[in-house]
Design a protein around this motif. Structure first.
Motif, PDB file in Angstrom:
ATOM      1  N   TYR A  39      59.071  32.992  21.098  1.00 49.41           N
ATOM      2  CA  TYR A  39      58.347  31.954  20.384  1.00 49.41           C
ATOM      3  C   TYR A  39      56.848  32.145  20.605  1.00 49.41           C
ATOM      4  N   SER A  40      56.071  31.566  19.692  1.00 47.24           N
ATOM      5  CA  SER A  40      54.629  31.696  19.784  1.00 47.24           C
ATOM      6  C   SER A  40      54.120  31.185  21.131  1.00 47.24           C
ATOM      7  N   ARG A  41      53.264  31.984  21.758  1.00 52.11           N
ATOM      8  CA  ARG A  41      52.638  31.623  23.034  1.00 52.11           C
ATOM      9  C   ARG A  41      53.635  31.522  24.191  1.00 52.11           C
ATOM     10  N   LYS A  42      54.762  32.201  24.035  1.00 53.01           N
ATOM     11  CA  LYS A  42      55.761  32.236  25.092  1.00 53.01           C
ATOM     12  C   LYS A  42      56.163  33.670  25.388  1.00 53.01           C
ATOM     13  N   GLY A  43      56.820  33.884  26.536  1.00 54.28           N
ATOM     14  CA  GLY A  43      57.352  35.198  26.841  1.00 54.28           C
ATOM     15  C   GLY A  43      58.690  35.412  26.157  1.00 54.28           C
ATOM     16  N   PRO A  44      59.130  36.669  26.051  1.00 53.59           N
ATOM     17  CA  PRO A  44      60.441  36.952  25.459  1.00 53.59           C
ATOM     18  C   PRO A  44      61.565  36.360  26.306  1.00 53.59           C
TER      19      PRO A  44
ATOM     20  N   TYR B  35      53.858  44.481  31.470  1.00 61.38           N
ATOM     21  CA  TYR B  35      53.788  44.936  30.093  1.00 61.38           C
ATOM     22  C   TYR B  35      52.516  44.420  29.447  1.00 61.38           C
ATOM     23  N   GLN B  36      52.011  45.201  28.490  1.00 63.70           N
ATOM     24  CA  GLN B  36      50.911  44.771  27.640  1.00 63.70           C
ATOM     25  C   GLN B  36      51.456  44.563  26.232  1.00 63.70           C
ATOM     26  N   GLN B  37      51.192  43.391  25.653  1.00 64.98           N
ATOM     27  CA  GLN B  37      51.642  43.116  24.296  1.00 64.98           C
ATOM     28  C   GLN B  37      50.442  42.775  23.419  1.00 64.98           C
ATOM     29  N   ALA B  38      50.056  43.712  22.582  1.00 60.08           N
ATOM     30  CA  ALA B  38      48.983  43.476  21.621  1.00 60.08           C
ATOM     31  C   ALA B  38      49.518  42.614  20.479  1.00 60.08           C
ATOM     32  N   LEU B  39      48.616  41.976  19.764  1.00 59.32           N
ATOM     33  CA  LEU B  39      49.009  41.081  18.685  1.00 59.32           C
ATOM     34  C   LEU B  39      49.835  41.825  17.644  1.00 59.32           C
ATOM     35  N   GLY B  40      51.016  41.294  17.325  1.00 57.92           N
ATOM     36  CA  GLY B  40      51.860  41.908  16.313  1.00 57.92           C
ATOM     37  C   GLY B  40      52.627  43.135  16.765  1.00 57.92           C
ATOM     38  N   GLN B  41      52.606  43.388  18.073  1.00 56.05           N
ATOM     39  CA  GLN B  41      53.301  44.557  18.617  1.00 56.05           C
ATOM     40  C   GLN B  41      54.338  44.133  19.651  1.00 56.05           C
ATOM     41  N   SER B  86      42.222  43.500  25.248  1.00 51.88           N
ATOM     42  CA  SER B  86      42.599  42.150  24.836  1.00 51.88           C
ATOM     43  C   SER B  86      44.063  42.151  24.406  1.00 51.88           C
ATOM     44  N   ALA B  87      44.872  41.332  25.059  1.00 53.55           N
ATOM     45  CA  ALA B  87      46.316  41.331  24.806  1.00 53.55           C
ATOM     46  C   ALA B  87      46.956  40.237  25.631  1.00 53.55           C
ATOM     47  N   LEU B  88      48.271  40.075  25.412  1.00 51.08           N
ATOM     48  CA  LEU B  88      49.101  39.232  26.276  1.00 51.08           C
ATOM     49  C   LEU B  88      49.715  40.143  27.334  1.00 51.08           C
ATOM     50  N   TYR B  89      49.519  39.807  28.596  1.00 49.22           N
ATOM     51  CA  TYR B  89      50.078  40.603  29.682  1.00 49.22           C
ATOM     52  C   TYR B  89      51.294  39.872  30.241  1.00 49.22           C
ATOM     53  N   LEU B  90      52.423  40.556  30.160  1.00 48.64           N
ATOM     54  CA  LEU B  90      53.698  39.968  30.553  1.00 48.64           C
ATOM     55  C   LEU B  90      54.192  40.585  31.850  1.00 48.64           C
ATOM     56  N   CYS B  91      54.765  39.744  32.669  1.00 47.71           N
ATOM     57  CA  CYS B  91      55.423  40.183  33.893  1.00 47.71           C
ATOM     58  C   CYS B  91      56.921  39.946  33.705  1.00 47.71           C
ATOM     59  N   ALA B  92      57.733  40.886  34.151  1.00 52.23           N
ATOM     60  CA  ALA B  92      59.186  40.745  34.078  1.00 52.23           C
ATOM     61  C   ALA B  92      59.783  41.095  35.428  1.00 52.23           C
ATOM     62  N   GLY B 108      53.382  34.946  30.322  1.00 50.28           N
ATOM     63  CA  GLY B 108      52.251  35.840  30.141  1.00 50.28           C
ATOM     64  C   GLY B 108      50.897  35.246  30.433  1.00 50.28           C
ATOM     65  N   THR B 109      49.928  36.140  30.550  1.00 50.89           N
ATOM     66  CA  THR B 109      48.512  35.781  30.641  1.00 50.89           C
ATOM     67  C   THR B 109      47.830  36.354  29.410  1.00 50.89           C
ATOM     68  N   ARG B 110      47.163  35.473  28.664  1.00 52.99           N
ATOM     69  CA  ARG B 110      46.457  35.947  27.472  1.00 52.99           C
ATOM     70  C   ARG B 110      45.033  36.294  27.877  1.00 52.99           C
ATOM     71  N   LEU B 111      44.692  37.568  27.784  1.00 50.40           N
ATOM     72  CA  LEU B 111      43.386  38.076  28.192  1.00 50.40           C
ATOM     73  C   LEU B 111      42.550  38.386  26.958  1.00 50.40           C
ATOM     74  N   SER B 112      41.379  37.794  26.901  1.00 49.22           N
ATOM     75  CA  SER B 112      40.453  38.051  25.793  1.00 49.22           C
ATOM     76  C   SER B 112      39.206  38.707  26.348  1.00 49.22           C
ATOM     77  N   ILE B 113      38.799  39.809  25.739  1.00 50.26           N
ATOM     78  CA  ILE B 113      37.602  40.533  26.168  1.00 50.26           C
ATOM     79  C   ILE B 113      36.513  40.361  25.104  1.00 50.26           C
TER      80      ILE B 113
END
Lengths: 108, 114
Positions: A39-44, B35-41, B86-92, B108-113
């Motif tokens: 979901y938007s602004r959430k993790g998988p 993990y790094q998750q860029a917008l739309g990826q 700049s991306a969403l950084y996810l930990c698993a 995640g942490t949303r990082l903006s540069i």
């Protein structure tokens, strides 16, 4: 060639429709296959987890694996607006390989 | 049962700066992946830590480094930030020896540069 390929969409369907989401993969040695929903602004979050070929059903969701074609699918029956999210296929190998995600919008 | 928690949720930095992101794994898990998750990826694998050591690494430059602590929590450090970071950084998190099992993600942490 990428390990996992996924059509990014976006996909927009009316409420109640059947949705089909698909991925292809390159390595025939892959045995486990997963679908995550984000979901938007959430993790998988894990939605479905399958091993080898065949179908697995969980409520309105069915995961299908065709190893001969290296093709995996997720079907959503009676889609609901709450299903609007990005769906990611994922395959564990040397690392976890993710598709690009398919953005789904279910319109009431 | 506490899931994976990440902090901070949002961060704004400028080019050239350094950043540290933090992750606490799901209770009972001992392995942390970033993990790094860029917008739309989809998420792109950065590295994995187990027993306080980097076990695997994806295709990321050594500006990206990490650490795992004895309590299994982990940090991701990025030096000399670029606009492209700049991306969403996810930990698993997961359990060692169960590489084929699903990983559990934080939000995640949303990082903006800038």
């Amino acid at each position: 060639q990428k390990e996992v390929e996924q059509d990014p969409g976006p996909l927009s369907v009316p409420e109640g429709a059947i949705v089909s989401l698909n991925c292809t993969y390159s390595n025939s040695a892959f045995q486990y296959f997963m679908w995550y929903r984000q979901y938007s602004r959430k993790g998988p979050e894990l939605l479905m987890y399958t091993y080898s070929s065949g179908n697995k059903e969980d409520g309105r969701f069915t995961a299908q694996v065709d190893k001969s074609s290296k093709y995996i699918s997720l079907f959503i029956r009676d889609s609901q607006p709450s299903d609007s999210a990005t769906y990611l296929c994922a395959i564990p190998g040397n690392q976890f390989y993710f598709g690009t995600g398919t953005s789904l919008t279910v319109i009431p | 049962d506490a899931g994976v928690t990440q902090s901070p949720t949002h961060l704004i930095k400028t080019r050239g700066q350094q950043v540290t992101l933090r992750c606490s794994p799901k209770s009972g898990h001992d392995t942390v992946s970033w993990y790094q998750q860029a917008l739309g990826q989809g998420p792109q694998f950065i590295f994995q830590y187990y027993e306080e050591e980097e076990r695997q690494r994806g295709n990321f430059p050594d500006r990206f480094s990490g650490h795992q602590f004895p309590n299994y929590s982990s940090e991701l450090n990025v030096n000399a930030l670029l606009l492209g970071d700049s991306a969403l950084y996810l930990c698993a998190s997961s359990l060692v020896g169960q590489g084929s099992q699903p990983q559990h993600f934080g939000d995640g942490t949303r990082l903006s540069i800038l």
